[in-house]
Each structure stands twice: as structure tokens, then as C-alpha cells.
Design a protein around this motif. Sequence first.
Motif, short mmCIF file in Angstrom:
data_model
loop_
_atom_site.label_atom_id
_atom_site.label_comp_id
_atom_site.label_asym_id
_atom_site.label_seq_id
_atom_site.Cartn_x
_atom_site.Cartn_y
_atom_site.Cartn_z
N ASN A 1 -6.19 5.56 0.38
CA ASN A 1 -5.34 4.50 -0.16
C ASN A 1 -5.81 3.16 0.36
O ASN A 1 -6.33 3.07 1.47
CB ASN A 1 -3.88 4.72 0.25
CG ASN A 1 -3.24 5.89 -0.47
OD1 ASN A 1 -3.45 6.08 -1.66
ND2 ASN A 1 -2.48 6.69 0.25
N SER A 2 -5.59 2.11 -0.40
CA SER A 2 -5.93 0.77 0.05
C SER A 2 -4.89 -0.21 -0.47
O SER A 2 -4.12 0.08 -1.40
CB SER A 2 -7.33 0.37 -0.44
OG SER A 2 -7.40 0.42 -1.86
N LEU A 3 -4.86 -1.39 0.16
CA LEU A 3 -3.88 -2.41 -0.20
C LEU A 3 -4.24 -3.10 -1.51
O LEU A 3 -5.39 -3.15 -1.93
CB LEU A 3 -3.79 -3.46 0.91
CG LEU A 3 -3.31 -2.99 2.29
CD1 LEU A 3 -3.37 -4.15 3.27
CD2 LEU A 3 -1.90 -2.44 2.22
N LYS A 4 -3.23 -3.67 -2.16
CA LYS A 4 -3.40 -4.52 -3.32
C LYS A 4 -2.60 -5.79 -3.08
O LYS A 4 -2.12 -6.02 -1.97
CB LYS A 4 -2.93 -3.81 -4.60
CG LYS A 4 -1.52 -3.26 -4.52
CD LYS A 4 -1.17 -2.49 -5.78
CE LYS A 4 -1.21 -3.39 -7.01
NZ LYS A 4 -0.88 -2.65 -8.24
N SER B 1 4.50 -2.58 2.96
CA SER B 1 4.01 -3.87 2.50
C SER B 1 3.97 -4.88 3.63
O SER B 1 4.81 -4.85 4.53
CB SER B 1 4.90 -4.40 1.37
OG SER B 1 4.46 -5.67 0.93
N ASN C 1 -5.32 3.99 -5.09
CA ASN C 1 -5.57 5.32 -4.55
C ASN C 1 -6.80 5.92 -5.21
O ASN C 1 -6.98 5.83 -6.43
CB ASN C 1 -4.34 6.21 -4.80
CG ASN C 1 -4.53 7.60 -4.22
OD1 ASN C 1 -5.30 7.79 -3.28
ND2 ASN C 1 -3.82 8.57 -4.77
N GLY D 1 0.84 -1.18 0.00
CA GLY D 1 0.00 0.00 0.00
C GLY D 1 0.87 1.24 0.00
O GLY D 1 2.10 1.16 0.06
N GLY E 1 0.08 0.62 -4.65
CA GLY E 1 -1.18 0.74 -3.93
C GLY E 1 -2.30 1.23 -4.82
O GLY E 1 -2.08 1.65 -5.97
#
Length: 255
Positions: A51-54, A234, A86, A37, A84
Motif C-alpha cells: 500500500n502507498s499514500l495518495k 491519514s 494498492n 493510505g 489508498g
Amino acid sequence: MKKNLILIFITGLFFLGNDLCGQKLTLGAKGGVSFPGLSGGTANNPTYDSNSLKTGGEFGMYGEYHVSAKLSFSLGIEYSSQGGLNKFQAYPTPASLVQTGIGQYLYSDFKSDMNLNYLLFPLLVRESWHINRKFRFYAGAGPFLGLLLNANRTISSGSIYEDQGKTIPSVIPLGSLENTGIQKLNAYDVGINGLFGLSCKLNKKEVLFIEIGANYAFLPIQQSSVNGASRPYSESITVGYAFTFKEHYKNRYHR
């Protein structure tokens, strides 16, 4: 510069292995999935919303020197997928596309998928704890150096406007924005990383292990923070195999 650092790392492992040939040395390899992220941004910055995780991939190898049955140091080389997802409402108008009457930003419901691939060199101080004759728990923490291998970004949006009220449609197409600014990213980063792991003894020399790790970079990915600064971080889950030289030595995984 990147090739020189990689060469220094490989040379360091060679001398480490040569110096520790009669000492206590473990070599390991691991791979798994990462959940990167991007942190940063403020509510007052129109180029930042959330923002969010991938998900990505993570794999590497390391050499480990054992000070004692519990304490050790390791130096590794890892490929790490960072980046990340966004969401944001404003995008800086590219200098090459600025036209008379167009302001500093373009507005829409933007979504950005940023992909950053790094080569990491983590240095860890490790300590382990005996569970039973077969299993051992361990943890490690320390700094890392990161080299940016490549980067790309995909942007999606609704209709694009020239004003924040979204009443004046823009003539600038979304395709003109997708990779603007990617070439202005920092090539290097430094940060801190850590891990927790559980190992399972196969025999006197070999173990299988599973680790939960995390890393956080201190430097922003952007060379300029005029439009905000984002720092990569991460989390990861990896599995691996480790082989300890010197069969008589009780490595960090087992007494």
C-alpha cells in the motif's frame, strides 16, 4: 442514521455555544491537503502486496471550550478524503462471474486506487504553550467517529489469468471487477486522531494557524475480512482561522 448524527452534532454545538456564551469559546475553520493510505494485509494473503499514500482534501470547523489558558476541549466536523493505492497479484473471482473451471482468484499485476470520503466528528483534548506574545504552540488528541459518505475504486492491470502461474488467459474483463465489493464496506468507523499546531495572533480575538494532523481508524473498511482487512489512516497539513468570543479572556493561543 447519518442525518440524525449530523443533527445531534449541530444541536450539541448550539447548546455548547449557548451554555458557554458567557464562558470561553473559540470557533474555527480550516482546510488543506491530506495524505491517506490503507494499512493491513499480510504477505501470505494473495490479495495484498503493498500500500502507498495518495493525496486528497480535508476541511472542517470546530467549537472549542477553554478550561484554562492552557487546557481546552474541542468538537469538530470535518470532510476527509481517505483511501489508498494498492498493488496486488490476486483478485477474488466475483460470485456472479464464476464459471466452471475458474478458481477462487484471478491473477495479474493489479493496481487499485481506492477513494473513500468520510465525515469525521473528532473530539480533542488540547493543550497549548506560550512561545512569545504573538505565537503559541499547541497539541491535541482524542477519538473520532467517521461516517462513510461515498466510495469508488479504479483498478488497472496487465493481462488477467486464471492461474497463479499466469499461463491460462481469463475471459473475464477488467471492467467486471472495478467496483465489485464496494457496496460491502462498513458505513461507520471509529479511531483516534491528533494534531500539532502553531498559531499567530492577529488581535485580541483572532488568530491564524497551521496544523499537522493524523488519524487512524480501528475498524476495517470491509464488512468481511475473508479476503483481507484494510484500515484507513491519514496525515494532513491544514491552515485556518479562529475567533474567540469574550475579548477579555486569554484563549488557548495567547495569554
